[in-house]
Structures are given as structure tokens and as C-alpha cells.
Motif scaffolding. Structure first.
Motif, short mmCIF file in Angstrom:
data_model
loop_
_atom_site.label_atom_id
_atom_site.label_comp_id
_atom_site.label_asym_id
_atom_site.label_seq_id
_atom_site.Cartn_x
_atom_site.Cartn_y
_atom_site.Cartn_z
N ARG A 22 -8.46 -8.48 -11.41
CA ARG A 22 -8.63 -8.04 -10.14
C ARG A 22 -7.35 -8.60 -9.20
NH1 ARG A 22 -14.00 -9.39 -7.56
NH2 ARG A 22 -13.07 -11.65 -7.10
N VAL A 23 -6.89 -8.10 -8.32
CA VAL A 23 -5.61 -8.50 -7.69
C VAL A 23 -5.73 -7.76 -6.28
CG1 VAL A 23 -4.15 -8.43 -9.75
CG2 VAL A 23 -4.41 -6.20 -8.46
N TRP A 24 -4.82 -8.33 -5.49
CA TRP A 24 -4.64 -8.02 -3.94
C TRP A 24 -3.37 -6.79 -4.10
CZ3 TRP A 24 -8.33 -7.97 -0.76
CH2 TRP A 24 -9.08 -8.67 -0.82
N VAL A 25 -3.29 -5.82 -3.56
CA VAL A 25 -2.10 -4.91 -3.42
C VAL A 25 -1.63 -5.07 -1.95
CG1 VAL A 25 -1.22 -2.50 -3.84
CG2 VAL A 25 -3.32 -3.46 -5.51
N ASP A 26 -0.39 -5.32 -1.83
CA ASP A 26 0.17 -5.18 -0.76
C ASP A 26 0.69 -3.93 -0.51
OD1 ASP A 26 1.61 -5.45 1.70
OD2 ASP A 26 2.73 -7.32 1.06
N LEU A 27 0.26 -2.93 0.61
CA LEU A 27 0.54 -1.52 0.63
C LEU A 27 1.99 -1.56 1.29
CD1 LEU A 27 -2.64 0.19 1.36
CD2 LEU A 27 -1.66 -0.02 -0.82
N LEU A 66 6.95 -3.77 -13.75
CA LEU A 66 6.28 -2.94 -13.22
C LEU A 66 4.94 -3.29 -13.70
CD1 LEU A 66 8.32 0.43 -13.91
CD2 LEU A 66 7.97 -0.89 -11.61
N VAL A 67 3.74 -2.80 -12.91
CA VAL A 67 2.46 -2.98 -13.09
C VAL A 67 1.60 -1.57 -12.54
CG1 VAL A 67 2.46 -5.61 -12.81
CG2 VAL A 67 1.74 -4.11 -10.72
N TRP A 68 0.59 -1.28 -13.57
CA TRP A 68 -0.23 -0.15 -13.37
C TRP A 68 -1.55 -0.86 -12.47
CZ3 TRP A 68 0.21 5.13 -13.42
CH2 TRP A 68 -0.95 5.68 -13.13
N VAL A 69 -1.64 -0.45 -11.34
CA VAL A 69 -2.92 -0.98 -10.36
C VAL A 69 -3.70 0.21 -9.96
CG1 VAL A 69 -2.08 -3.01 -9.97
CG2 VAL A 69 -1.41 -1.23 -8.58
N ALA A 70 -4.97 0.15 -9.99
CA ALA A 70 -5.84 1.24 -9.24
C ALA A 70 -6.19 0.60 -8.13
CB ALA A 70 -7.09 1.64 -10.29
N PHE A 71 -6.28 1.33 -6.90
CA PHE A 71 -6.73 0.87 -5.62
C PHE A 71 -7.03 1.86 -4.72
CE2 PHE A 71 -2.09 1.37 -5.76
CZ PHE A 71 -1.39 2.01 -4.51
N THR A 72 -7.58 1.60 -3.62
CA THR A 72 -7.83 2.78 -2.54
C THR A 72 -7.00 2.61 -1.43
OG1 THR A 72 -10.30 2.79 -3.51
CG2 THR A 72 -9.95 3.60 -1.49
N ILE A 73 -6.76 3.67 -0.69
CA ILE A 73 -6.01 3.77 0.54
C ILE A 73 -6.80 4.92 1.25
CG2 ILE A 73 -3.67 3.26 -0.22
CD1 ILE A 73 -2.97 6.04 -0.17
N GLY A 74 -6.66 4.74 2.55
CA GLY A 74 -7.15 5.50 3.55
C GLY A 74 -6.96 5.63 5.04
N ALA A 76 -9.43 6.14 8.86
CA ALA A 76 -10.74 5.94 9.27
C ALA A 76 -11.57 6.86 8.76
CB ALA A 76 -10.60 5.95 10.99
N ALA A 77 -11.18 8.19 8.58
CA ALA A 77 -11.76 9.20 8.13
C ALA A 77 -11.85 9.57 6.46
CB ALA A 77 -11.52 10.55 8.91
N THR A 78 -10.92 9.25 5.86
CA THR A 78 -10.73 9.47 4.49
C THR A 78 -10.43 8.25 3.59
OG1 THR A 78 -8.43 10.18 4.45
CG2 THR A 78 -10.23 11.93 4.98
N ARG A 79 -10.65 8.40 2.53
CA ARG A 79 -10.22 7.43 1.28
C ARG A 79 -9.92 8.20 0.17
NH1 ARG A 79 -9.83 3.74 4.46
NH2 ARG A 79 -11.46 2.34 5.07
N SER A 80 -8.83 7.54 -0.51
CA SER A 80 -8.48 8.09 -1.76
C SER A 80 -8.37 6.94 -2.88
CB SER A 80 -7.36 8.79 -1.57
OG SER A 80 -7.28 10.04 -0.74
N ARG A 81 -8.95 7.30 -4.08
CA ARG A 81 -8.42 6.17 -5.19
C ARG A 81 -7.02 6.62 -5.72
NH1 ARG A 81 -14.36 5.98 -8.29
NH2 ARG A 81 -15.45 4.88 -6.45
N VAL A 82 -6.37 5.69 -5.93
CA VAL A 82 -5.09 5.83 -6.32
C VAL A 82 -4.84 5.08 -7.65
CG1 VAL A 82 -2.59 5.51 -5.93
CG2 VAL A 82 -4.01 6.16 -4.08
N GLY A 83 -4.10 5.42 -8.64
CA GLY A 83 -3.59 4.77 -9.87
C GLY A 83 -2.09 4.87 -10.09
N GLN A 84 -1.25 4.03 -9.99
CA GLN A 84 -0.02 4.09 -10.10
C GLN A 84 0.83 3.15 -10.62
OE1 GLN A 84 0.44 5.20 -5.79
NE2 GLN A 84 2.47 3.78 -6.01
N TRP A 85 1.99 3.17 -11.03
CA TRP A 85 2.87 1.94 -11.26
C TRP A 85 3.54 1.55 -9.77
CZ3 TRP A 85 3.00 0.02 -15.92
CH2 TRP A 85 2.85 0.79 -17.04
N VAL A 86 3.58 0.39 -9.65
CA VAL A 86 4.32 -0.44 -8.72
C VAL A 86 5.08 -1.75 -9.10
CG1 VAL A 86 2.25 0.34 -7.01
CG2 VAL A 86 2.36 -1.98 -8.15
N LEU A 87 6.03 -2.04 -8.11
CA LEU A 87 6.69 -3.51 -8.63
C LEU A 87 5.79 -4.70 -8.60
CD1 LEU A 87 9.82 -2.78 -6.36
CD2 LEU A 87 9.53 -2.59 -8.81
#
Length: 115
Positions: A22-27, A66-74, A76-87
Motif C-alpha cells: 500500500r502506497v500513496w501516489v502523488d499525481l 520505476l514502479v508499477w502502481v495501480a490507483f484511481t484518478i477522477g 467529481a463525475a467520473t473515476r478511472s482505475r489506472v495501472g502504469q509505470w511511474v518514477l
């Protein structure tokens, strides 16, 4: 009760975690945003820090983590699950429910994992 399956394979510098951490992802570090003077309150919030799951990590050809993380962005109306490489500097460990760390600075990842 116990998982006796073999550990996921390590190939080169790629490390796959059997149990995601479990991590925090700084968008703001994942999606650098060149802000304008305009405001769109109903737009996608790329300034948030969101919960995520670290699933694996690797190195680039220049040695950057690089780290592969799964997280949600969105928005007020929508949410999307994302899985991607980030620094790697875009994430940090999440604290456990009782204020304890879920892990000690990513076990099996070298101390200098962000370099």
C-alpha cells in the motif's frame, strides 16, 4: 493459511511482489500539469495524492527506479482505475491502520531504491 507458492520470478532488475504494498501516489509527480489561470472545478484532479498499490519495480537503462502502481484518478463525475509505470519518487509508503507501517521501506528493494 500460508502461501507456500514460490516467490515471483526476478528477471534482470524487475521485481514482482507476491503481495502488493500500500502506497500513496502523488499525481503531481505522475502527471505534471502546466496550470493556467483558468479553473475547471469539475475537471480531473491531477493535484491529489491518492492511495495505490505497488505491484513491481524495475530500473531504466540509466538506472532510474520505476514502479508499477495501480490507483484511481477522477473528477467529481467520473473515476478511472489506472495501472502504469511511474518514477519511484511519485510514491511513498502508506501508514497502517494502527499507525504502523505496512512495510519497512519496501522490503527487498535496495536502500537506495529511489536513485
Amino acid at each position: 493459511m500460508f502461501d507456500n507458492s514460490p516467490a515471483p520470478p526476478t528477471v534482470g532488475h524487475l521485481h514482482v511482489l507476491r503481495t502488493p504494498l500500500r502506497v500513496w501516489v502523488d499525481l503531481t509527480k505522475v502527471y505534471p500539469d502546466s496550470a493556467t489561470d483558468e479553473s475547471h472545478p469539475d475537471g480531473v484532479d491531477l493535484r491529489a495524492t491518492v492511495p495505490g498499490l505497488l505491484k513491481m519495480w524495475d530500473r531504466t537503462t540509466t538506472g532510474t527506479r520505476l514502479v508499477w502502481v495501480a490507483f484511481t484518478i477522477g473528477s467529481a463525475a467520473t473515476r478511472s482505475r489506472v495501472g502504469q509505470w511511474v518514477l519511484a519518487d511519485a510514491i511513498r509508503p502508506r501508514e497502517g491502520e494502527a499507525g504502523k507501517r505496512d512495510h519497512e521501506e519496501f522490503p527487498a528493494m535496495p536502500v537506495s531504491w529511489k536513485t
